[in-house]
Design a protein around this motif. Structure first.
Motif, PDB file in Angstrom:
ATOM      1  N   ALA A  44      -5.274   2.642  -8.631  1.00  0.00           N
ATOM      2  CA  ALA A  44      -5.545   1.272  -8.917  1.00  0.00           C
ATOM      3  C   ALA A  44      -6.944   1.222  -8.876  1.00  0.00           C
ATOM      4  CB  ALA A  44      -5.223   0.345  -7.645  1.00  0.00           C
ATOM      5  N   ALA A  45      -7.655   0.258  -9.867  1.00  0.00           N
ATOM      6  CA  ALA A  45      -9.074   0.303 -10.039  1.00  0.00           C
ATOM      7  C   ALA A  45      -9.705   0.063  -8.414  1.00  0.00           C
ATOM      8  CB  ALA A  45      -9.401  -0.861 -10.928  1.00  0.00           C
ATOM      9  N   PRO A  46     -11.031   0.640  -8.325  1.00  0.00           N
ATOM     10  CA  PRO A  46     -11.545   0.337  -7.047  1.00  0.00           C
ATOM     11  C   PRO A  46     -12.028  -1.239  -6.887  1.00  0.00           C
ATOM     12  CG  PRO A  46     -13.037   1.357  -8.591  1.00  0.00           C
ATOM     13  CD  PRO A  46     -11.707   1.258  -9.341  1.00  0.00           C
ATOM     14  N   VAL A  47     -11.927  -1.631  -5.853  1.00  0.00           N
ATOM     15  CA  VAL A  47     -12.208  -3.297  -5.738  1.00  0.00           C
ATOM     16  C   VAL A  47     -13.881  -3.371  -5.831  1.00  0.00           C
ATOM     17  CG1 VAL A  47     -12.379  -5.255  -3.974  1.00  0.00           C
ATOM     18  CG2 VAL A  47     -10.458  -3.449  -4.113  1.00  0.00           C
ATOM     19  N   ALA A  48     -14.216  -4.465  -6.510  1.00  0.00           N
ATOM     20  CA  ALA A  48     -15.667  -4.448  -6.604  1.00  0.00           C
ATOM     21  C   ALA A  48     -16.575  -4.612  -5.602  1.00  0.00           C
ATOM     22  CB  ALA A  48     -15.961  -5.710  -7.530  1.00  0.00           C
ATOM     23  N   LEU A  49     -15.855  -5.597  -4.463  1.00  0.00           N
ATOM     24  CA  LEU A  49     -16.994  -5.729  -3.241  1.00  0.00           C
ATOM     25  C   LEU A  49     -15.686  -6.135  -2.055  1.00  0.00           C
ATOM     26  CD1 LEU A  49     -19.908  -5.904  -2.597  1.00  0.00           C
ATOM     27  CD2 LEU A  49     -19.658  -8.215  -2.687  1.00  0.00           C
ATOM     28  N   SER A  50     -15.996  -5.323  -0.985  1.00  0.00           N
ATOM     29  CA  SER A  50     -15.085  -5.734   0.263  1.00  0.00           C
ATOM     30  C   SER A  50     -16.081  -5.572   1.606  1.00  0.00           C
ATOM     31  CB  SER A  50     -14.049  -4.841   0.354  1.00  0.00           C
ATOM     32  OG  SER A  50     -14.538  -3.435   0.471  1.00  0.00           O
ATOM     33  N   VAL A  51     -15.789  -6.173   2.657  1.00  0.00           N
ATOM     34  CA  VAL A  51     -16.519  -6.366   3.834  1.00  0.00           C
ATOM     35  C   VAL A  51     -15.759  -6.150   5.006  1.00  0.00           C
ATOM     36  CG1 VAL A  51     -16.787  -8.801   3.609  1.00  0.00           C
ATOM     37  CG2 VAL A  51     -18.527  -7.603   4.816  1.00  0.00           C
ATOM     38  N   GLN A  52     -16.419  -5.718   6.112  1.00  0.00           N
ATOM     39  CA  GLN A  52     -15.758  -5.534   7.185  1.00  0.00           C
ATOM     40  C   GLN A  52     -16.927  -5.760   8.356  1.00  0.00           C
ATOM     41  OE1 GLN A  52     -13.791  -1.842   7.885  1.00  0.00           O
ATOM     42  NE2 GLN A  52     -13.164  -2.525  10.159  1.00  0.00           N
ATOM     43  N   ALA A  53     -16.335  -6.719   9.570  1.00  0.00           N
ATOM     44  CA  ALA A  53     -17.438  -7.033  10.609  1.00  0.00           C
ATOM     45  C   ALA A  53     -16.694  -6.618  11.909  1.00  0.00           C
ATOM     46  CB  ALA A  53     -17.852  -8.678  10.420  1.00  0.00           C
ATOM     47  N   SER A  54     -17.584  -6.069  12.497  1.00  0.00           N
ATOM     48  CA  SER A  54     -17.467  -5.601  14.128  1.00  0.00           C
ATOM     49  C   SER A  54     -18.467  -5.565  14.895  1.00  0.00           C
ATOM     50  CB  SER A  54     -16.775  -4.208  14.013  1.00  0.00           C
ATOM     51  OG  SER A  54     -17.585  -3.196  13.309  1.00  0.00           O
ATOM     52  N   PHE A  55     -18.082  -5.243  16.011  1.00  0.00           N
ATOM     53  CA  PHE A  55     -19.362  -5.221  17.500  1.00  0.00           C
ATOM     54  C   PHE A  55     -18.959  -3.770  17.782  1.00  0.00           C
ATOM     55  CE2 PHE A  55     -18.471  -9.821  17.411  1.00  0.00           C
ATOM     56  CZ  PHE A  55     -19.485 -10.259  17.070  1.00  0.00           C
ATOM     57  N   ASP A  56     -20.203  -3.116  18.219  1.00  0.00           N
ATOM     58  CA  ASP A  56     -20.077  -1.707  18.712  1.00  0.00           C
ATOM     59  C   ASP A  56     -19.826  -1.636  20.034  1.00  0.00           C
ATOM     60  OD1 ASP A  56     -22.336  -2.889  19.968  1.00  0.00           O
ATOM     61  OD2 ASP A  56     -23.416  -0.985  20.147  1.00  0.00           O
ATOM     62  N   ARG A  57     -19.619  -2.618  21.060  1.00  0.00           N
ATOM     63  CA  ARG A  57     -18.926  -3.025  22.427  1.00  0.00           C
ATOM     64  C   ARG A  57     -18.499  -4.187  22.490  1.00  0.00           C
ATOM     65  NH1 ARG A  57     -23.989  -2.623  26.381  1.00  0.00           N
ATOM     66  NH2 ARG A  57     -22.203  -3.268  27.907  1.00  0.00           N
ATOM     67  N   ALA A  58     -17.408  -4.202  23.356  1.00  0.00           N
ATOM     68  CA  ALA A  58     -16.876  -5.418  23.898  1.00  0.00           C
ATOM     69  C   ALA A  58     -15.670  -5.389  24.843  1.00  0.00           C
ATOM     70  CB  ALA A  58     -16.030  -6.304  22.628  1.00  0.00           C
ATOM     71  N   PRO A  59     -15.565  -6.082  25.953  1.00  0.00           N
ATOM     72  CA  PRO A  59     -16.636  -7.372  25.941  1.00  0.00           C
ATOM     73  C   PRO A  59     -17.922  -6.891  26.779  1.00  0.00           C
ATOM     74  CG  PRO A  59     -15.098  -6.934  27.947  1.00  0.00           C
ATOM     75  CD  PRO A  59     -14.774  -6.079  27.058  1.00  0.00           C
ATOM     76  N   ILE A  60     -18.786  -7.931  26.767  1.00  0.00           N
ATOM     77  CA  ILE A  60     -20.241  -7.546  27.344  1.00  0.00           C
ATOM     78  C   ILE A  60     -20.474  -8.755  28.457  1.00  0.00           C
ATOM     79  CG2 ILE A  60     -21.115  -6.929  25.054  1.00  0.00           C
ATOM     80  CD1 ILE A  60     -22.376  -9.468  24.416  1.00  0.00           C
ATOM     81  N   SER A  61     -21.659  -8.517  28.972  1.00  0.00           N
ATOM     82  CA  SER A  61     -22.134  -9.382  30.144  1.00  0.00           C
ATOM     83  C   SER A  61     -23.360 -10.158  29.524  1.00  0.00           C
ATOM     84  CB  SER A  61     -22.374  -8.699  31.563  1.00  0.00           C
ATOM     85  OG  SER A  61     -21.281  -8.172  31.984  1.00  0.00           O
ATOM     86  N   PHE A  62     -23.593 -11.358  30.303  1.00  0.00           N
ATOM     87  CA  PHE A  62     -24.898 -11.982  29.831  1.00  0.00           C
ATOM     88  C   PHE A  62     -26.144 -11.119  29.851  1.00  0.00           C
ATOM     89  CE2 PHE A  62     -28.780 -14.628  30.795  1.00  0.00           C
ATOM     90  CZ  PHE A  62     -28.319 -15.719  30.133  1.00  0.00           C
ATOM     91  N   GLY A  63     -26.782 -11.116  28.851  1.00  0.00           N
ATOM     92  CA  GLY A  63     -28.135 -10.237  28.669  1.00  0.00           C
ATOM     93  C   GLY A  63     -27.843  -8.921  28.038  1.00  0.00           C
ATOM     94  N   ASP A  64     -26.652  -8.405  27.932  1.00  0.00           N
ATOM     95  CA  ASP A  64     -26.324  -7.088  27.537  1.00  0.00           C
ATOM     96  C   ASP A  64     -26.474  -7.164  25.922  1.00  0.00           C
ATOM     97  OD1 ASP A  64     -25.765  -6.175  29.859  1.00  0.00           O
ATOM     98  OD2 ASP A  64     -23.527  -6.351  29.395  1.00  0.00           O
ATOM     99  N   ALA A  65     -27.043  -6.050  25.552  1.00  0.00           N
ATOM    100  CA  ALA A  65     -27.312  -5.964  23.994  1.00  0.00           C
ATOM    101  C   ALA A  65     -26.171  -5.543  23.337  1.00  0.00           C
ATOM    102  CB  ALA A  65     -28.619  -4.923  23.638  1.00  0.00           C
ATOM    103  N   VAL A  66     -25.687  -6.119  22.071  1.00  0.00           N
ATOM    104  CA  VAL A  66     -24.751  -5.489  21.411  1.00  0.00           C
ATOM    105  C   VAL A  66     -25.150  -5.574  20.000  1.00  0.00           C
ATOM    106  CG1 VAL A  66     -23.932  -7.873  20.973  1.00  0.00           C
ATOM    107  CG2 VAL A  66     -22.232  -6.114  20.901  1.00  0.00           C
TER     108      VAL A  66
END
Length: 254
Positions: A44-66
């Motif tokens: 099949a022809a390649p898709v013009a544009l696709s996107v995926q969103a994620s976090f590097d860690r989960a769950p987190i605590s208050f004040g933790d950097a993600v």
């Protein structure tokens, strides 16, 4: 006898060729059947544009950097990656810096990674009844099509669970526990303040004496210079000076 022996090898060759043809036809049919049932994504022809969103860690605590990460896959022949635009809103998370972007290209396919560091720093991120599940707004990516128009793709962030660092039991205590000392540590100095003050006073006295000696030396040099100039005047110059000076004296003194 000789004619029958010659006919037998020819018939065997014909049967062998006919069998080989049948095997080739059967193999082709099997290949076509497998190809029709197998995945066709590679064709099949390649898709013009696709996107995926994620976090590097989960769950987190208050004040933790993600790290909030957006991965974009694009067809370089279809869209202009130089004008790629990210539209994301991480609220109520607070950004901890500017976004960083990396691009890897191979053939028509290009992969763009967009990273943003964030943290939960406001009360809205936490709950008193347990972890707060944050559902951030969708991230949208847009890029102009080379043939005209705009290509866009949308992705949803995964649910991010944020837990507080203080429990209800801790708040209920009269004297809540602390992980660190509540009193500030004793200060330390390279030089004790009293010794430093004494050294500064001595330095000020030395500088004052040096200034007085320098001023006296300059006064003495100036007086000596005037005296030498007076001694170097001729008798005529001295007489003229006395005449000019006599004009200001009383008549009796003159």
């Amino acid at each position: 006898m000789g004619r029958g022996a010659a006919t037998q090898p020819v018939g065997a060759v014909r049967r062998l060729a006919f069998g080989s043809s049948l095997l080739a036809v059967a193999a082709g049919a099997v290949v076509l059947l497998i190809a029709s049932r197998g995945p066709t994504r590679g064709l099949a022809a390649p898709v013009a544009l696709s996107v995926q969103a994620s976090f590097d860690r989960a769950p987190i605590s208050f004040g933790d950097a993600v790290t909030a990460r957006v991965i974009v896959r694009a067809d370089r022949r279809a869209v202009d990656l130089a004008r790629l635009r990210f539209d994301e809103d991480l609220a109520p998370l607070a950004r901890l810096g500017s976004p960083r972007t990396w691009t890897v290209a191979r053939g028509r396919l290009a992969v763009v990674e967009y990273d943003v560091r964030a943290a939960c720093l406001v009360e809205l991120c936490v709950s008193t009844t347990g972890p707060r599940k944050l559902r951030l707004p969708r991230v949208r990516v847009q890029a102009p099509r080379r043939g005209g128009g705009i290509a866009s793709a949308v992705a949803a962030w995964p649910v991010l669970a944020v837990s507080g660092r203080v429990t209800a039991a801790d708040i209920a205590r009269i004297s809540p526990p602390f992980r660190h000392e509540r009193q500030a540590p004793s200060p330390s100095y390279p030089i004790a303040p009293s010794r430093l003050a004494l050294l500064l006073e001595v330095a000020a006295g030395v500088l004052g004496v040096a200034g007085a000696l320098l001023l006296g030396r300059q006064v003495a040099l100036h007086a000596g210079a005037r005296r030498r100039r007076a001694e170097q005047r001729s008798e005529l110059a001295l007489a003229l000076a006395l005449v000019r000076e006599a004009q200001t004296r009383p008549q009796a003194d003159r």
